[in-house]
Write a protein that holds these residues in place. Structure first.
Motif, PDB file in Angstrom:
ATOM      1  N   ILE A  69       0.839  -1.196   0.000  1.00 12.99           N
ATOM      2  CA  ILE A  69       0.000   0.000   0.000  1.00 12.99           C
ATOM      3  C   ILE A  69       0.878   1.252   0.000  1.00 12.99           C
ATOM      4  O   ILE A  69       1.818   1.374   0.773  1.00 12.99           O
ATOM      5  N   GLY A  70       0.545   2.178  -0.902  1.00 18.92           N
ATOM      6  CA  GLY A  70       1.210   3.474  -0.930  1.00 18.92           C
ATOM      7  C   GLY A  70       2.607   3.480  -1.506  1.00 18.92           C
ATOM      8  O   GLY A  70       3.280   4.516  -1.464  1.00 18.92           O
ATOM      9  N   ILE A  71       3.067   2.357  -2.094  1.00 15.46           N
ATOM     10  CA  ILE A  71       4.460   2.299  -2.556  1.00 15.46           C
ATOM     11  C   ILE A  71       4.732   3.325  -3.651  1.00 15.46           C
ATOM     12  O   ILE A  71       5.827   3.886  -3.725  1.00 15.46           O
ATOM     13  N   SER A  72       3.735   3.600  -4.500  1.00 15.90           N
ATOM     14  CA  SER A  72       3.941   4.597  -5.557  1.00 15.90           C
ATOM     15  C   SER A  72       4.154   5.980  -4.974  1.00 15.90           C
ATOM     16  O   SER A  72       4.903   6.793  -5.527  1.00 15.90           O
ATOM     17  N   PHE A  73       3.497   6.274  -3.850  1.00 13.07           N
ATOM     18  CA  PHE A  73       3.591   7.592  -3.243  1.00 13.07           C
ATOM     19  C   PHE A  73       4.899   7.762  -2.477  1.00 13.07           C
ATOM     20  O   PHE A  73       5.629   8.741  -2.682  1.00 13.07           O
ATOM     21  N   TYR A  74       5.218   6.806  -1.579  1.00 12.70           N
ATOM     22  CA  TYR A  74       6.421   7.037  -0.769  1.00 12.70           C
ATOM     23  C   TYR A  74       7.699   6.829  -1.567  1.00 12.70           C
ATOM     24  O   TYR A  74       8.740   7.397  -1.236  1.00 12.70           O
ATOM     25  N   THR A  75       7.640   6.046  -2.656  1.00  9.08           N
ATOM     26  CA  THR A  75       8.815   5.920  -3.526  1.00  9.08           C
ATOM     27  C   THR A  75       9.111   7.244  -4.223  1.00  9.08           C
ATOM     28  O   THR A  75      10.265   7.685  -4.290  1.00  9.08           O
ATOM     29  N   PHE A  76       8.082   7.900  -4.731  1.00 10.26           N
ATOM     30  CA  PHE A  76       8.276   9.186  -5.393  1.00 10.26           C
ATOM     31  C   PHE A  76       8.755  10.237  -4.401  1.00 10.26           C
ATOM     32  O   PHE A  76       9.566  11.105  -4.746  1.00 10.26           O
ATOM     33  N   GLN A  77       8.259  10.196  -3.167  1.00  9.35           N
ATOM     34  CA  GLN A  77       8.713  11.159  -2.161  1.00  9.35           C
ATOM     35  C   GLN A  77      10.187  10.967  -1.847  1.00  9.35           C
ATOM     36  O   GLN A  77      10.947  11.937  -1.745  1.00  9.35           O
ATOM     37  N   SER A  78      10.606   9.711  -1.701  1.00  7.02           N
ATOM     38  CA  SER A  78      12.012   9.439  -1.405  1.00  7.02           C
ATOM     39  C   SER A  78      12.915   9.888  -2.548  1.00  7.02           C
ATOM     40  O   SER A  78      13.995  10.444  -2.328  1.00  7.02           O
ATOM     41  N   MET A  79      12.484   9.641  -3.791  1.00  6.39           N
ATOM     42  CA  MET A  79      13.284  10.067  -4.938  1.00  6.39           C
ATOM     43  C   MET A  79      13.391  11.584  -5.013  1.00  6.39           C
ATOM     44  O   MET A  79      14.435  12.121  -5.392  1.00  6.39           O
ATOM     45  N   SER A  80      12.317  12.286  -4.652  1.00  5.49           N
ATOM     46  CA  SER A  80      12.379  13.747  -4.670  1.00  5.49           C
ATOM     47  C   SER A  80      13.422  14.250  -3.680  1.00  5.49           C
ATOM     48  O   SER A  80      14.102  15.254  -3.926  1.00  5.49           O
ATOM     49  N   TYR A  81      13.565  13.556  -2.558  1.00  2.00           N
ATOM     50  CA  TYR A  81      14.562  13.929  -1.544  1.00  2.00           C
ATOM     51  C   TYR A  81      15.972  13.850  -2.127  1.00  2.00           C
ATOM     52  O   TYR A  81      16.774  14.790  -1.997  1.00  2.00           O
ATOM     53  N   ILE A  82      16.289  12.733  -2.784  1.00  2.00           N
ATOM     54  CA  ILE A  82      17.630  12.549  -3.347  1.00  2.00           C
ATOM     55  C   ILE A  82      17.907  13.573  -4.452  1.00  2.00           C
ATOM     56  O   ILE A  82      18.992  14.173  -4.519  1.00  2.00           O
ATOM     57  N   VAL A  83      16.927  13.795  -5.315  1.00  2.00           N
ATOM     58  CA  VAL A  83      17.123  14.746  -6.415  1.00  2.00           C
ATOM     59  C   VAL A  83      17.287  16.163  -5.875  1.00  2.00           C
ATOM     60  O   VAL A  83      18.108  16.941  -6.385  1.00  2.00           O
ATOM     61  N   ASP A  84      16.517  16.522  -4.852  1.00  2.00           N
ATOM     62  CA  ASP A  84      16.648  17.858  -4.262  1.00  2.00           C
ATOM     63  C   ASP A  84      18.042  18.075  -3.678  1.00  2.00           C
ATOM     64  O   ASP A  84      18.617  19.166  -3.793  1.00  2.00           O
ATOM     65  N   ILE A  85      18.601  17.047  -3.039  1.00  2.00           N
ATOM     66  CA  ILE A  85      19.965  17.164  -2.515  1.00  2.00           C
ATOM     67  C   ILE A  85      20.952  17.306  -3.662  1.00  2.00           C
ATOM     68  O   ILE A  85      21.877  18.132  -3.621  1.00  2.00           O
ATOM     69  N   TYR A  86      20.792  16.523  -4.695  1.00  2.00           N
ATOM     70  CA  TYR A  86      21.685  16.574  -5.860  1.00  2.00           C
ATOM     71  C   TYR A  86      21.663  17.966  -6.502  1.00  2.00           C
ATOM     72  O   TYR A  86      22.696  18.496  -6.900  1.00  2.00           O
ATOM     73  N   ARG A  87      20.483  18.552  -6.575  1.00  2.00           N
ATOM     74  CA  ARG A  87      20.356  19.879  -7.189  1.00  2.00           C
ATOM     75  C   ARG A  87      20.797  21.002  -6.264  1.00  2.00           C
ATOM     76  O   ARG A  87      20.971  22.143  -6.712  1.00  2.00           O
ATOM     77  N   GLY A  88      20.929  20.713  -4.987  1.00  2.00           N
ATOM     78  CA  GLY A  88      21.313  21.745  -4.030  1.00  2.00           C
ATOM     79  C   GLY A  88      20.147  22.547  -3.499  1.00  2.00           C
ATOM     80  O   GLY A  88      20.340  23.572  -2.834  1.00  2.00           O
ATOM     81  N   THR A  89      18.910  22.094  -3.750  1.00  3.57           N
ATOM     82  CA  THR A  89      17.730  22.808  -3.241  1.00  3.57           C
ATOM     83  C   THR A  89      17.333  22.330  -1.854  1.00  3.57           C
ATOM     84  O   THR A  89      16.397  22.857  -1.259  1.00  3.57           O
ATOM     85  N   ALA A  90      18.005  21.299  -1.346  1.00  2.00           N
ATOM     86  CA  ALA A  90      17.761  20.806   0.019  1.00  2.00           C
ATOM     87  C   ALA A  90      19.056  20.235   0.573  1.00  2.00           C
ATOM     88  O   ALA A  90      19.926  19.798  -0.183  1.00  2.00           O
ATOM     89  N   LYS A  91      19.159  20.252   1.868  1.00  2.00           N
ATOM     90  CA  LYS A  91      20.323  19.675   2.533  1.00  2.00           C
ATOM     91  C   LYS A  91      19.987  18.267   3.027  1.00  2.00           C
ATOM     92  O   LYS A  91      18.851  17.977   3.381  1.00  2.00           O
ATOM     93  N   ALA A  92      21.002  17.415   3.055  1.00  2.25           N
ATOM     94  CA  ALA A  92      20.795  16.043   3.512  1.00  2.25           C
ATOM     95  C   ALA A  92      20.352  16.042   4.972  1.00  2.25           C
ATOM     96  O   ALA A  92      20.887  16.782   5.791  1.00  2.25           O
ATOM     97  N   GLN A  93      19.382  15.208   5.262  1.00  2.62           N
ATOM     98  CA  GLN A  93      18.902  15.056   6.630  1.00  2.62           C
ATOM     99  C   GLN A  93      19.808  14.051   7.353  1.00  2.62           C
ATOM    100  O   GLN A  93      19.891  12.890   6.973  1.00  2.62           O
TER     101      GLN A  93
END
Length: 468
Positions: free
Chosen positions: A120-144
């Motif tokens: 349940i919800g794998i499509s949603f939390y997978t996309f959220q996790s990927m957004s985290y990695i891409v945001d760090i790569y782009r420099g728009t977020a810092k690693a938690q």
């Protein structure tokens, strides 16, 4: 466990709120994570391992990306590895059987299916996790660096099962620092009750009409019945999903999180482009930010832009389900959006509003036929009934006694769902009366009472977006 259940309303949510507000500040994320894991494990305790693995993996990839002396080449390999593992997990559980079934049909092989239920919800939390990695790569977020805080972001139960898809950059500061005052909490309660009423009182009841019509033999279905059925489905899926989004946003506010809106009166759209700015906004935004723009968006000329639109919409269809009808549904909207980019949208903007609105509604309803039926023969039979073609006779009847009975017994519900779908929040009547606390509080109380009463005896309480 779903929000629209007595167990959630009268046991789980009160206990979580009590634990959260008596806990000191440093333990609030621990309470949210623990209760979110209980919420997720309630229906699928085994698959909590998959979510925790995904969380730990992306947390580790985020730390790797934050290392100061990485070369550009190394950073690309890290983000590629993260995306590959995330998509591999999603593909295995969601698309493996679809691929095996297709191979068996094409090649005549007998490869056994995995028969694994979809987490349940794998499509949603997978996309959220990927957004985290891409945001760090782009420099728009810092690693938690705090795993507990990152796990809270991924597993947060208000939006875990069916979104809205929350990009990490939107809530990064809120994970550490958030406050809730009485007005914010009250607004959260209001949004939650409205969402609950949408789901229970509107989606479930109009869904009964669609369920009955969808089981009817399309060869004998009248034209009016076919259109009545797909209109009912359009209302059901809208109030089901937007109701859940409202509940998720309301719950977020109760805990101090501000999630982005996910719906904006989509059936008021005057084009398909406008519709997809209003429907499932978080998914459209995700594909725009993390696929369409990186592919070049509209910056590299019209042919590349049209290619990008088709890629995004075929994948959007595939995101919704491992079935050919979802691919067809995505392709269908991709073609229409491409035509609007080629000039149709300029024409629509010159036409009277009612014509443009009618154009959008008809194409949306046809699209829902592709979405609703996985079997090709049933889908084409239903479309034929809508067009008055085929059947046991050369043409379908425009209406029959059964259709008139269904229309008569559901006319009030159809009027209510129509009124609830149009943008009237800025009308003079709403601003004068419904914003007044002496009116709003009794209305919300009645909606909550009616929703709860319905759930006490409910035998029909589907949740359409569980399968995504």
């Amino acid at each position: 466990m779903v929000f629209s259940s007595l167990l959630f309303l009268f046991l789980f949510l009160p206990v979580v709120l009590l634990l959260y507000y008596v806990a000191p500040g440093r333990l609030k994320n621990l309470i949210l994570l623990g209760t979110s894991l209980v919420f997720y494990a309630w229906g699928e305790p085994v698959y909590i391992v998959i979510m925790l693995f995904s969380t730990l993996m992306d947390y580790s990839f985020g730390l790797l990306l934050s290392r100061p002396k990485l070369t550009r080449y190394q950073r690309k390999w890290i983000i590629a590895g993260s995306i590959l593992v995330n998509l591999a997990l999603l593909s295995y559980f969601k698309y493996a059987d679809f691929l095996i079934h297709t191979i068996n049909q094409v090649l005549g092989t007998q490869i056994p299916l995995t028969d694994l239920p979809l987490p349940i919800g794998i499509s949603f939390y997978t996309f959220q996790s990927m957004s985290y990695i891409v945001d760090i790569y782009r420099g728009t977020a810092k690693a938690q660096r705090n795993w507990l805080d990152f796990a809270t972001f991924v597993a947060l139960f208000p939006q875990l099962v069916a979104g809205p898809i929350v990009q990490y950059s939107v809530v990064a500061d809120q994970i550490k620092h958030r406050t809730v005052d009485i007005d914010t909490f009250a607004e959260g309660v209001r949004r939650f009750i409205i969402g609950l009423a949408k789901k229970v009182l509107l989606a479930n009841n109009i869904g009964l009409l669609w369920h009955g019509i969808s089981q009817t033999d399309t060869s004998n279905m009248s034209i009016l019945m076919a259109w009545l059925g797909i209109i009912a489905f359009a209302f059901q899926i809208y109030f089901d999903f937007s109701g859940y989004s409202d509940m998720a946003i309301g719950l977020g506010l109760m805990f101090g999180f501000h999630f982005n809106e996910n719906f904006n009166r989509p059936y008021a759209a005057r084009s398909i482009t406008d519709f997809w700015r209003r429907w499932h906004i978080s998914l459209s935004s995700w594909f725009r930010d993390y696929l369409y723009i990186p592919l070049g968006g509209n910056r590299r000329g019209l042919p590349i832009q049209l290619r990008n639109i088709m890629i995004v919409w075929v994948l959007t269809g595939l995101w919704h389900g491992a079935s050919w009808n979802f691919l067809l549904w995505g392709f269908y909207f991709g073609v229409i959006l491409s035509l609007e980019k080629l000039g149709l949208l300029r024409l629509l903007n010159r036409l009277p509003a009612w014509i443009a609105h009618g154009y959008a509604l008809i194409l949306i309803l046809v699209g829902w036929v592709f979405f609703a039926f996985e079997q090709w023969t049933t889908m084409t039979g239903y479309l034929s009934a809508m067009l008055g073609m085929g059947g046991q006779h050369e043409h379908h009847a425009v209406w029959d006694n059964t259709t008139l009975y269904l229309l008569y017994t559901n006319i009030l519900l159809l009027i209510i769902t129509t009124l609830a779908s149009i943008p009237w929040e800025n009308s003079r009547i709403y601003l004068r009366w419904m914003n007044h606390p002496y009116v709003q509080l009794p209305v919300l109380g009645v909606l909550f009472f009616l929703s709860s009463a319905y759930l006490v005896d409910a035998t029909f309480n589907p949740f359409l977006y569980f399968r995504f």
